[in-house]
Design an enzyme around this catalytic site. Structure first.
Site, mmCIF file in Angstrom:
data_model
loop_
_atom_site.group_PDB
_atom_site.id
_atom_site.type_symbol
_atom_site.label_atom_id
_atom_site.label_comp_id
_atom_site.label_asym_id
_atom_site.label_seq_id
_atom_site.Cartn_x
_atom_site.Cartn_y
_atom_site.Cartn_z
ATOM 1 N N TYR A 56 -1.950 -1.369 10.375
ATOM 2 C CA TYR A 56 -2.298 -1.431 8.807
ATOM 3 C C TYR A 56 -0.845 -0.742 8.137
ATOM 4 O O TYR A 56 -0.441 -1.427 7.158
ATOM 5 C CB TYR A 56 -3.436 -0.790 8.213
ATOM 6 C CG TYR A 56 -3.931 -1.114 6.869
ATOM 7 C CD1 TYR A 56 -3.855 -2.478 6.230
ATOM 8 C CD2 TYR A 56 -3.985 -0.018 5.976
ATOM 9 C CE1 TYR A 56 -4.149 -2.825 5.119
ATOM 10 C CE2 TYR A 56 -4.222 -0.283 4.473
ATOM 11 C CZ TYR A 56 -4.327 -1.671 4.193
ATOM 12 O OH TYR A 56 -4.432 -1.979 2.839
ATOM 13 N N SER B 211 0.921 -1.243 -0.199
ATOM 14 C CA SER B 211 0.063 -0.015 0.182
ATOM 15 C C SER B 211 0.870 1.304 -0.151
ATOM 16 O O SER B 211 1.932 1.156 0.374
ATOM 17 C CB SER B 211 -0.814 -0.167 1.227
ATOM 18 O OG SER B 211 -1.457 1.326 1.432
HETATM 19 P P1 NAD Z 1 -11.604 -6.671 0.178
HETATM 20 O O1 NAD Z 1 -11.901 -6.549 1.512
HETATM 21 O O2 NAD Z 1 -12.698 -6.320 -0.980
HETATM 22 O O3 NAD Z 1 -11.004 -8.022 -0.310
HETATM 23 C C1 NAD Z 1 -10.355 -8.953 0.580
HETATM 24 C C2 NAD Z 1 -10.524 -10.228 0.239
HETATM 25 O O4 NAD Z 1 -9.739 -10.922 1.217
HETATM 26 C C3 NAD Z 1 -12.006 -10.536 0.789
HETATM 27 O O5 NAD Z 1 -12.676 -11.064 -0.449
HETATM 28 C C4 NAD Z 1 -12.040 -11.477 2.222
HETATM 29 O O6 NAD Z 1 -13.025 -12.201 2.037
HETATM 30 C C5 NAD Z 1 -10.619 -12.165 1.670
HETATM 31 N N1 NAD Z 1 -9.972 -12.338 2.947
HETATM 32 C C6 NAD Z 1 -9.967 -12.016 4.253
HETATM 33 N N2 NAD Z 1 -9.341 -12.667 5.071
HETATM 34 C C7 NAD Z 1 -8.853 -13.668 4.424
HETATM 35 C C8 NAD Z 1 -8.274 -14.735 4.769
HETATM 36 N N3 NAD Z 1 -7.772 -15.202 6.342
HETATM 37 N N4 NAD Z 1 -8.103 -15.715 4.044
HETATM 38 C C9 NAD Z 1 -8.277 -15.767 2.624
HETATM 39 N N5 NAD Z 1 -9.026 -14.642 2.269
HETATM 40 C C10 NAD Z 1 -9.352 -13.674 3.033
HETATM 41 O O7 NAD Z 1 -10.342 -5.789 -0.267
HETATM 42 P P2 NAD Z 1 -9.559 -4.988 -1.755
HETATM 43 O O8 NAD Z 1 -9.692 -3.577 -1.324
HETATM 44 O O9 NAD Z 1 -9.782 -5.654 -2.678
HETATM 45 O O10 NAD Z 1 -7.879 -5.373 -0.904
HETATM 46 C C11 NAD Z 1 -7.323 -6.341 -1.519
HETATM 47 C C12 NAD Z 1 -5.789 -6.169 -1.289
HETATM 48 O O11 NAD Z 1 -5.386 -4.450 -1.532
HETATM 49 C C13 NAD Z 1 -5.661 -5.883 0.440
HETATM 50 O O12 NAD Z 1 -4.591 -6.702 0.596
HETATM 51 C C14 NAD Z 1 -5.603 -4.634 0.929
HETATM 52 O O13 NAD Z 1 -5.052 -4.455 1.950
HETATM 53 C C15 NAD Z 1 -4.928 -3.912 -0.558
HETATM 54 N N6 NAD Z 1 -5.018 -2.279 -0.520
HETATM 55 C C16 NAD Z 1 -6.209 -1.848 -0.629
HETATM 56 C C17 NAD Z 1 -6.522 -0.669 -0.871
HETATM 57 C C18 NAD Z 1 -7.905 -0.083 -1.139
HETATM 58 O O14 NAD Z 1 -7.833 1.376 -1.182
HETATM 59 N N7 NAD Z 1 -8.906 -0.695 -1.292
HETATM 60 C C19 NAD Z 1 -5.337 0.224 -0.974
HETATM 61 C C20 NAD Z 1 -4.391 -0.324 -0.872
HETATM 62 C C21 NAD Z 1 -4.075 -1.725 -0.437
#
Ligand code: NAD
Length: 275
Positions: free
Chosen positions: A172, A159
């Site tokens: 985080y 991130s």
């Molecule tokens: P999201 O919550 O939509 O997706 C995360 C998925 O991970 C969910 O479907 C959840 O069921 C699954 N999950 C949670 N715990 C789990 C486990 N123990 N085992 C397997 N699956 C599990 O989130 P997103 O926004 O799509 O994020 C995806 C990645 O991108 C993450 O690593 C997040 O930290 C990172 N990220 C997101 C953003 C943002 O702005 N959304 C920014 C930077 C980084």
């Protein structure tokens, strides 16, 4: 050439988009998620569009569950060529209520109000486990398939808060800094066995995780949402589709001499001092 690509957390917003984009390139996609129904939904949609995907229930924090998932992937599609470590996220128990501590905060007894001193170690551990251990364990399991083969790689999701921590979310920010650091460590460690390791560092993408932090119920921006847009030179939140180009590049032929990089995709957020 068609590859077998495993994505964790691929029932979620970002990795479901990446899974569909990779499927459109002709790759075989294993959609892993804790929520089997979400994984199946993404796989079904890829298959309906003419791609090849399976949905698999897997917990990135349990090695046994990942080993089981790997057997399913190997039976369906053969060895894993590319792993995208997408499962991750934050937790309210690792988040402070205010960006800056002021002395009066220590007298605030409002329900749910949290200073640094109230942070719950369980919440912090949850976030470190999900993001860091949840990247390490799937790599231990799936990268075994890649050793000594060609054109294999791991793509982690860090991130932009790994470069400079964001206020309120120390767990985080620290966990994603660990993911970036691990990306570099693993790139070096795997450099002699043909596995490249890189990471995306997305900026702000409006998803279920952060929607209530960034928008009000009527859709308008919260103070924090406005602050982010003001701090983003390109003046908008990211769309999951903004991550596709870098993903295809890092997972493809064009990046065959690229390893250990963490690429910001943030509309200039990390580059901007605010002045
Ligand atoms: P999201 O919550 O939509 O997706 C995360 C998925 O991970 C969910 O479907 C959840 O069921 C699954 N999950 C949670 N715990 C789990 C486990 N123990 N085992 C397997 N699956 C599990 O989130 P997103 O926004 O799509 O994020 C995806 C990645 O991108 C993450 O690593 C997040 O930290 C990172 N990220 C997101 C953003 C943002 O702005 N959304 C920014 C930077 C980084």
């Amino acid at each position: 050439m068609s590859k077998t690509i495993v994505l964790t957390g691929a029932g979620g917003v970002i990795c479901s988009t990446l899974a569909s984009a990779l499927a459109k390139q002709g790759h075989k996609i294993a959609v892993l998620d804790l929520r089997k129904d979400a994984a199946d939904k993404v796989a079904d949609s890829i298959n309906k569009d003419g791609g090849s995907a399976i949905g698999i229930a897997a917990n990135v924090l349990e090695k046994e569950s990942l080993i089981q998932a790997k057997m399913e992937v190997n039976n369906a599609f053969g060895k894993c060529d590319i792993l995208v470590n997408g499962a991750g996220g934050n937790h309210p128990l690792g988040t402070t209520s205010n960006p800056f501590l002021v002395a009066e905060d220590l007298m605030n007894n409002d329900d749910g109000f949290k200073t640094f001193f109230d942070l719950d170690v369980n919440g912090i551990q949850f976030v470190f486990n999900l993001n860091f251990i949840g990247t390490l364990l799937p790599t231990q399991v799936f990268a075994m398939d890649m050793v000594g083969r060609e054109d294999c790689s791991v793509l982690n999701i860090s991130s932009m808060n790994a470069f400079t921590p964001l206020t309120k979310i120390p767990a985080y920010s620290g966990a994603k800094a660990a993911v970036s650091n691990f990306t570099q460590w693993l790139a070096v460690h795997f450099s002699k066995v043909g596995i490249r390791v890189n990471a995306l560092a997305p900026g702000f993408f409006l998803t279920d995780q952060n929607r209530t932090l960034l928008t009000n119920t009527d859709g308008s921006l919260t103070a924090r949402g406005n602050q982010i847009i003001d701090q983003t030179p390109m003046g908008r939140f990211g769309e999951p589709e903004d991550l596709i180009g870098t993903t295809l590049w890092l997972c493809g032929e064009g990046a065959k001499f690229v390893t250990g990089v963490v690429v910001p995709i943030d509309g200039g957020f990390a580059a901007y001092s605010g002045v």
